[in-house]
Scaffold this motif. Structure first.
Motif, PDB file in Angstrom:
ATOM      1  N   GLN B  31       0.786  -1.378  -0.469  1.00 41.70           N
ATOM      2  CA  GLN B  31      -0.051   0.272   0.093  1.00 41.70           C
ATOM      3  C   GLN B  31       0.508   1.177  -0.036  1.00 41.70           C
ATOM      4  OE1 GLN B  31      -2.252  -1.582   3.746  1.00 41.70           O
ATOM      5  NE2 GLN B  31      -4.190  -0.694   2.290  1.00 41.70           N
ATOM      6  N   PRO B  32       0.457   2.259  -0.155  1.00 42.17           N
ATOM      7  CA  PRO B  32       1.132   3.777   0.205  1.00 42.17           C
ATOM      8  C   PRO B  32       1.808   4.005   0.859  1.00 42.17           C
ATOM      9  CG  PRO B  32      -1.193   4.486  -1.678  1.00 42.17           C
ATOM     10  CD  PRO B  32      -0.725   2.453  -1.389  1.00 42.17           C
ATOM     11  N   ASP B  33       1.013   3.910   2.955  1.00 43.31           N
ATOM     12  CA  ASP B  33       1.229   4.314   3.182  1.00 43.31           C
ATOM     13  C   ASP B  33       2.445   2.809   4.097  1.00 43.31           C
ATOM     14  OD1 ASP B  33      -0.947   2.479   5.584  1.00 43.31           O
ATOM     15  OD2 ASP B  33       0.133   1.479   3.908  1.00 43.31           O
ATOM     16  N   GLY B  34       3.606   1.941   2.720  1.00 43.44           N
ATOM     17  CA  GLY B  34       4.250   0.724   2.633  1.00 43.44           C
ATOM     18  C   GLY B  34       4.211  -0.487   3.367  1.00 43.44           C
ATOM     19  N   ARG B  35       2.571  -0.350   4.069  1.00 44.33           N
ATOM     20  CA  ARG B  35       1.971  -1.575   4.209  1.00 44.33           C
ATOM     21  C   ARG B  35       1.180  -2.547   3.683  1.00 44.33           C
ATOM     22  NH1 ARG B  35      -2.175  -0.005   8.869  1.00 44.33           N
ATOM     23  NH2 ARG B  35      -3.410   0.414   7.439  1.00 44.33           N
ATOM     24  N   PHE B  36       1.634  -4.053   3.703  1.00 43.89           N
ATOM     25  CA  PHE B  36       1.460  -5.114   2.962  1.00 43.89           C
ATOM     26  C   PHE B  36      -0.815  -5.357   3.006  1.00 43.89           C
ATOM     27  CE2 PHE B  36       4.746  -6.151   1.427  1.00 43.89           C
ATOM     28  CZ  PHE B  36       5.867  -5.960   1.576  1.00 43.89           C
ATOM     29  N   GLU B  37      -1.590  -5.298   1.814  1.00 38.87           N
ATOM     30  CA  GLU B  37      -2.667  -5.158   1.794  1.00 38.87           C
ATOM     31  C   GLU B  37      -2.565  -7.239   0.829  1.00 38.87           C
ATOM     32  OE1 GLU B  37      -5.559  -2.788   0.420  1.00 38.87           O
ATOM     33  OE2 GLU B  37      -5.678  -4.489  -0.628  1.00 38.87           O
ATOM     34  N   LEU B  38      -3.100  -8.095   2.061  1.00 36.98           N
ATOM     35  CA  LEU B  38      -2.950  -9.101   1.794  1.00 36.98           C
ATOM     36  C   LEU B  38      -4.585  -9.932   1.154  1.00 36.98           C
ATOM     37  CD1 LEU B  38      -1.072 -11.371   4.665  1.00 36.98           C
ATOM     38  CD2 LEU B  38      -0.302 -10.279   2.420  1.00 36.98           C
ATOM     39  N   GLU B  39      -4.689 -10.925   0.163  1.00 44.68           N
ATOM     40  CA  GLU B  39      -5.446 -11.379   0.269  1.00 44.68           C
ATOM     41  C   GLU B  39      -5.757 -12.827  -0.176  1.00 44.68           C
ATOM     42  OE1 GLU B  39      -7.431  -8.931  -3.945  1.00 44.68           O
ATOM     43  OE2 GLU B  39      -7.513 -11.317  -4.291  1.00 44.68           O
ATOM     44  N   LEU B  40      -6.668 -13.494   0.835  1.00 48.64           N
ATOM     45  CA  LEU B  40      -6.867 -14.757   0.871  1.00 48.64           C
ATOM     46  C   LEU B  40      -7.646 -15.069   0.221  1.00 48.64           C
ATOM     47  CD1 LEU B  40      -5.855 -14.706   4.630  1.00 48.64           C
ATOM     48  CD2 LEU B  40      -4.306 -14.547   2.782  1.00 48.64           C
ATOM     49  N   HIS B  41      -7.217 -16.274  -0.741  1.00 52.26           N
ATOM     50  CA  HIS B  41      -8.181 -16.949  -1.820  1.00 52.26           C
ATOM     51  C   HIS B  41      -8.204 -18.787  -1.070  1.00 52.26           C
ATOM     52  CE1 HIS B  41      -8.416 -14.080  -4.769  1.00 52.26           C
ATOM     53  NE2 HIS B  41      -7.257 -14.120  -4.934  1.00 52.26           N
ATOM     54  N   LEU B  42      -9.694 -19.653  -1.020  1.00 53.01           N
ATOM     55  CA  LEU B  42     -10.041 -20.161   0.229  1.00 53.01           C
ATOM     56  C   LEU B  42     -10.935 -21.318  -0.568  1.00 53.01           C
ATOM     57  CD1 LEU B  42      -9.001 -20.544   2.987  1.00 53.01           C
ATOM     58  CD2 LEU B  42     -11.327 -19.746   3.478  1.00 53.01           C
ATOM     59  N   ILE B  43     -10.532 -22.358  -0.066  1.00 52.00           N
ATOM     60  CA  ILE B  43     -11.672 -23.516  -0.769  1.00 52.00           C
ATOM     61  C   ILE B  43     -11.900 -23.421   0.499  1.00 52.00           C
ATOM     62  CG2 ILE B  43     -11.655 -25.437  -1.850  1.00 52.00           C
ATOM     63  CD1 ILE B  43     -10.138 -25.062  -4.320  1.00 52.00           C
ATOM     64  N   VAL B  44     -13.402 -23.954   0.798  1.00 53.57           N
ATOM     65  CA  VAL B  44     -13.950 -24.505   2.124  1.00 53.57           C
ATOM     66  C   VAL B  44     -14.421 -26.100   2.335  1.00 53.57           C
ATOM     67  CG1 VAL B  44     -14.898 -22.643   3.054  1.00 53.57           C
ATOM     68  CG2 VAL B  44     -15.987 -23.718   1.821  1.00 53.57           C
ATOM     69  N   ALA B  45     -14.630 -27.017   2.730  1.00 51.81           N
ATOM     70  CA  ALA B  45     -14.935 -27.839   2.972  1.00 51.81           C
ATOM     71  C   ALA B  45     -16.698 -28.392   3.464  1.00 51.81           C
ATOM     72  CB  ALA B  45     -13.990 -28.304   4.103  1.00 51.81           C
ATOM     73  N   TRP B  46     -16.767 -29.325   2.859  1.00 50.87           N
ATOM     74  CA  TRP B  46     -17.761 -29.800   2.707  1.00 50.87           C
ATOM     75  C   TRP B  46     -18.283 -30.282   4.059  1.00 50.87           C
ATOM     76  CZ3 TRP B  46     -21.526 -28.658   0.393  1.00 50.87           C
ATOM     77  CH2 TRP B  46     -23.039 -29.623  -0.063  1.00 50.87           C
ATOM     78  N   PRO B  47     -19.093 -30.251   5.019  1.00 49.72           N
ATOM     79  CA  PRO B  47     -20.136 -28.993   4.219  1.00 49.72           C
ATOM     80  C   PRO B  47     -19.716 -27.596   4.862  1.00 49.72           C
ATOM     81  CG  PRO B  47     -21.181 -29.845   7.097  1.00 49.72           C
ATOM     82  CD  PRO B  47     -19.905 -31.135   6.206  1.00 49.72           C
ATOM     83  N   PRO B  48     -20.360 -27.055   4.420  1.00 46.05           N
ATOM     84  CA  PRO B  48     -20.022 -25.243   4.449  1.00 46.05           C
ATOM     85  C   PRO B  48     -20.522 -25.028   5.969  1.00 46.05           C
ATOM     86  CG  PRO B  48     -21.125 -25.125   2.290  1.00 46.05           C
ATOM     87  CD  PRO B  48     -21.125 -26.917   3.436  1.00 46.05           C
ATOM     88  N   GLY B  49     -19.596 -24.870   6.121  1.00 45.36           N
ATOM     89  CA  GLY B  49     -20.322 -23.746   7.819  1.00 45.36           C
ATOM     90  C   GLY B  49     -20.529 -22.951   7.681  1.00 45.36           C
ATOM     91  N   PRO B  50     -19.880 -22.196   8.818  1.00 44.12           N
ATOM     92  CA  PRO B  50     -20.215 -20.725   9.035  1.00 44.12           C
ATOM     93  C   PRO B  50     -18.749 -19.446   8.075  1.00 44.12           C
ATOM     94  CG  PRO B  50     -20.718 -21.229  10.863  1.00 44.12           C
ATOM     95  CD  PRO B  50     -20.130 -22.719  10.411  1.00 44.12           C
ATOM     96  N   LEU B  51     -19.631 -19.435   7.234  1.00 44.80           N
ATOM     97  CA  LEU B  51     -18.187 -19.257   6.322  1.00 44.80           C
ATOM     98  C   LEU B  51     -17.713 -17.704   6.952  1.00 44.80           C
ATOM     99  CD1 LEU B  51     -20.122 -19.605   2.969  1.00 44.80           C
ATOM    100  CD2 LEU B  51     -18.085 -21.284   4.219  1.00 44.80           C
TER     101      LEU B  51
END
Lengths: 196, 108
Positions: B31-51
């Protein structure tokens, strides 16, 4: 597509502005009748419309002729139609693929529409009387969350309301903690191979 | 992590290089302030609980790991994208972090 959308919007604004100015000019020059200073014939004369008519008439006459001019005209017309289609297509808003589940200063939690639909479809198939299910998820336009529409096929003689309640209960793991509005529609399906 | 696994996606584009190895399922943007913005991509297990709870737990684990590594001040927003659900009977096989594997910086 982004460039196409930008160009379309700029062109649209420009054309609207020109149209507004033309309308204003026509309105102003309607004040006087006859050949007064502020009259329509005066405006036509100021814009050299008589000479323009001559030029356009020559152009149209050439357009009617066979040969290279007609080919160029046909290609130009086809190109203009294609350009118009591209411009219109770029204005169609793309469907959001993500449904925002929550948004805060910590970040965004979102899920793909397809993921929620697949999960809802699988959960909706769990009740015994459901023989088939199909779900669609759509995001809300203005806020977090979205809509979940589930269509189920039921067998047997259970009332639709009972099946709907069972499906809604089956969807609870997905819907209880998410900002989703769930709508379930059940319909009876005759089993295949029925002999009369 | 229980209930889900990071995924690099169908075209393996959600990943970040770190010292010659690829961390699947993570995108890091400065980011402009030098901090890192993270984007996490997830696959959830079955059965899907409270996402939402699953995503919030993952976010909490990342922040805790950053705190242990004394990188908390460099961490910006953490976005969690749920990109898939494993079908009934399917195992979560994608990603560096499997269902029971710790994240980098965590103790097993």
């Amino acid at each position: 597509m982004l460039l196409g959308r930008l160009l379309t919007r700029l062109l649209g604004i420009l054309l609207l502005a020109l149209l507004a100015l033309a309308g204003l000019a026509a309105a102003v020059f309607c004040i006087q009748s006859g050949h007064g200073t502020v009259s329509l014939p005066s405006l036509a004369s100021d814009l050299h419309l008589a000479d323009l008519r001559g030029t356009i008439a020559t152009f149209l006459h050439r357009l009617e002729a066979r040969g290279p001019s007609a080919t160029v005209a046909a290609l130009s017309g086809g190109g203009a139609i294609l350009l118009g289609i591209v411009m219109i297509a770029s204005l169609v808003p793309r469907r959001e693929r993500l449904i925002v589940l929550s948004e805060s200063e910590n970040g965004v939690i979102a899920a793909r529409r397809r993921v929620l639909a697949q999960a809802a479809t699988a959960l909706a198939r769990q009740p015994r009387m459901v023989t088939g299910a199909r779900a669609r998820a759509r995001p809300s336009r203005r806020k977090a969350g979205g809509r979940l529409r589930v269509r189920v096929d039921q067998s047997g003689d259970s009332p639709n309301a009972e099946v709907t309640r069972a499906v809604i209960a089956a969807l609870q793991p997905l819907s209880e903690s998410l900002p989703l509005r769930v709508r379930v529609r059940a319909r009876k399906r005759r089993p295949a191979g029925r002999v009369r | 992590m229980p209930g889900g696994a990071l995924t690099a996606g169908p075209h393996r584009r959600w990943r970040t290089s770190d010292d010659g190895r690829a961390i699947h399922g993570v995108l890091a943007v400065v980011q402009p302030d030098g901090r890192f913005e993270l984007e996490l991509h997830l696959i959830v297990a079955w059965p899907p609980g409270p996402l939402e709870q699953l995503a919030a737990d993952l976010r909490g684990r990342v922040r805790a790991a950053a705190k242990r590594a004394r990188l908390e001040g460099q961490l910006g927003q953490i976005h969690v994208h749920i990109d898939g659900v494993a079908g009934p009977g399917e195992a979560l096989i994608d990603g560096v972090a499997g269902p029971d594997q710790p994240l980098a910086g965590e103790q097993a």
